[in-house]
Design a protein around this motif. Structure first.
Motif, PDB file in Angstrom:
ATOM      1  N   MET A 187       0.852  -1.183   0.000  1.00  0.00           N
ATOM      2  CA  MET A 187       0.000   0.000   0.000  1.00  0.00           C
ATOM      3  C   MET A 187       0.887   1.232   0.000  1.00  0.00           C
ATOM      4  SD  MET A 187      -2.960   1.105   2.710  1.00  0.00           S
ATOM      5  CE  MET A 187      -3.880  -0.386   2.336  1.00  0.00           C
ATOM      6  N   GLU A 188       0.545   2.194  -0.811  1.00  0.00           N
ATOM      7  CA  GLU A 188       1.333   3.418  -0.901  1.00  0.00           C
ATOM      8  C   GLU A 188       1.057   4.316   0.279  1.00  0.00           C
ATOM      9  OE1 GLU A 188       0.470   5.180  -4.598  1.00  0.00           O
ATOM     10  OE2 GLU A 188       1.339   3.567  -5.806  1.00  0.00           O
ATOM     11  N   ASN A 189       2.012   5.264   0.504  1.00  0.00           N
ATOM     12  CA  ASN A 189       1.914   6.190   1.649  1.00  0.00           C
ATOM     13  C   ASN A 189       0.660   7.060   1.552  1.00  0.00           C
ATOM     14  OD1 ASN A 189       4.281   5.197   2.750  1.00  0.00           O
ATOM     15  ND2 ASN A 189       5.571   6.746   1.712  1.00  0.00           N
ATOM     16  N   GLN A 190       0.360   7.540   0.370  1.00  0.00           N
ATOM     17  CA  GLN A 190      -0.807   8.414   0.208  1.00  0.00           C
ATOM     18  C   GLN A 190      -2.094   7.677   0.558  1.00  0.00           C
ATOM     19  OE1 GLN A 190      -1.091  10.088  -3.660  1.00  0.00           O
ATOM     20  NE2 GLN A 190      -2.850  11.406  -3.168  1.00  0.00           N
ATOM     21  N   GLN A 191      -2.190   6.455   0.121  1.00  0.00           N
ATOM     22  CA  GLN A 191      -3.389   5.679   0.425  1.00  0.00           C
ATOM     23  C   GLN A 191      -3.469   5.369   1.915  1.00  0.00           C
ATOM     24  OE1 GLN A 191      -3.050   2.244  -2.102  1.00  0.00           O
ATOM     25  NE2 GLN A 191      -3.704   3.384  -3.964  1.00  0.00           N
ATOM     26  N   LEU A 192      -2.282   5.094   2.540  1.00  0.00           N
ATOM     27  CA  LEU A 192      -2.246   4.821   3.976  1.00  0.00           C
ATOM     28  C   LEU A 192      -2.674   6.026   4.774  1.00  0.00           C
ATOM     29  CD1 LEU A 192      -1.570   2.873   6.282  1.00  0.00           C
ATOM     30  CD2 LEU A 192       0.822   3.642   6.137  1.00  0.00           C
ATOM     31  N   THR A 193      -2.189   7.226   4.330  1.00  0.00           N
ATOM     32  CA  THR A 193      -2.547   8.477   5.040  1.00  0.00           C
ATOM     33  C   THR A 193      -4.038   8.701   4.946  1.00  0.00           C
ATOM     34  OG1 THR A 193      -0.366   9.406   4.527  1.00  0.00           O
ATOM     35  CG2 THR A 193      -2.112  10.950   5.126  1.00  0.00           C
TER      36      THR A 193
END
Length: 325
Positions: A1-7
């Protein structure tokens, strides 16, 4: 999972987790306590700020009261001075008004005096104007009389001038008549003198040439029936000089013009044609030669002399055109 999606996932799920899970909520508070004060500490700090603001307000109120007291004292002092100044101004105004009234009284007296003098002056001027008008009317009557006399004098002068003009016209007419008679007499005398002069020139020339050069000089008259010279049948007269077989044609006149110079040239051509012999020289002897005639003589090869004694017959001494003036 990418950082943007995690945020995005944390932002969406965290509020619900904190409401449901107490331990998670306390854990988040423990993490943020190092940076932010809790409720009790925040309220304590707020109370201190309020106390400080109350003290500042009280200090400012005290200073404001002191300033107002000082302003009241200054205002009372200013009011006192203003009243004193107003009182002084009222006194000065009353003094100025008094002086103004005195000045107005003096001005009214002066104006009345000036008006009185003006009226007296106007009375005197009216009297003077009436006197001047009376004298002017008298002078106008004199001028009218002078004009009447002048007109009468002009009429008399005009009649005298017209009479003098008529008299002078008669005299001028008589003088013109006498002048015409004199001109006709002088013309007739000139014609006779010219004929005599031309005859004298011809006789003198013949005498000079025959005695000095041993030549034959004769006056010849030929009949021009065809009108070659004058445009009509007439006698053609020429002076002819013969020397050792040399033929010289000569015209002797007291006055010669350009047209007469043309006539002499036609005479010479007629003579040469009639006699079948070419002239060696063509001479004109006249004391008065028109400037245009002299120029024409040069073009036609005619020699011009003012006196018979100026003529030379030697071929070496012969001038090449116009002779002595």
């Amino acid at each position: 999972m990418e950082n943007q999606q995690l945020t995005q996932l944390i932002r969406r799920e965290l509020p619900g987790i904190l409401q449901r899970d107490r331990e998670m909520r306390e854990w988040v508070l423990a993490l943020t306590r190092e940076r932010y004060a809790d409720k009790g500490e925040t309220e304590s700090r707020f109370d201190r700020v309020l106390d400080e603001l109350r003290r500042d307000r009280e200090e400012n109120t005290r200073k404001w009261e002191e300033n107002q007291q000082e302003l009241r004292v200054m205002r009372e002092e200013q009011n006192r001075k203003w009243e004193e100044n107003q009182q002084e101004l009222r006194v000065m105004r009353e003094e100025q008004n008094r002086k103004w009234e005195e000045n107005q009284q003096e001005l009214r007296a002066m104006r009345e005096e000036q008006n009185r003098k003006w009226e007296a002056n106007q009375q005197e001027l009216r009297a003077m104007r009436e006197e001047q008008n009376r004298k002017w009317e008298k002078q106008n009557r004199k001028w009218d009389e002078q004009n009447r006399k002048w007109e009468a004098n002009q009429q008399e002068l005009k009649a005298m001038r017209e009479e003098a003009t008529r008299h002078f016209d008669r005299v001028y007419a008589r003088l013109d008549e006498q002048r015409d008679r004199l001109a006709r007499s002088i013309g007739a005398l000139g014609a006779r003198w010219g004929m005599q002069t031309e005859s004298s020139f011809r006789n003198a020339l013949a005498g000079i040439l025959e005695e000095s050069f041993g030549v034959e000089v004769r006056n010849e008259t030929l009949r021009d029936d065809a009108g070659e010279v004058f445009g009509r049948p007439d006698q053609v007269e020429l002076d002819v000089i013969i020397q050792n077989g040399m033929l010289i044609l000569c015209e002797i006149k007291s006055l010669i013009s350009r047209s007469e110079m043309h006539t002499f040239a036609r005479k010479a051509a007629f003579y040469e044609k009639r006699c079948g012999r070419k002239a060696t020289r063509k001479l004109v002897i006249s004391p008065m030669v028109d400037a245009q005639a002299r120029a024409l003589a040069t073009e036609l090869g005619i020699e011009v002399y003012s006196d018979a004694e100026d003529v030379t017959l030697s071929s070496t001494d012969r001038p090449g055109g116009v002779g002595s003036a």
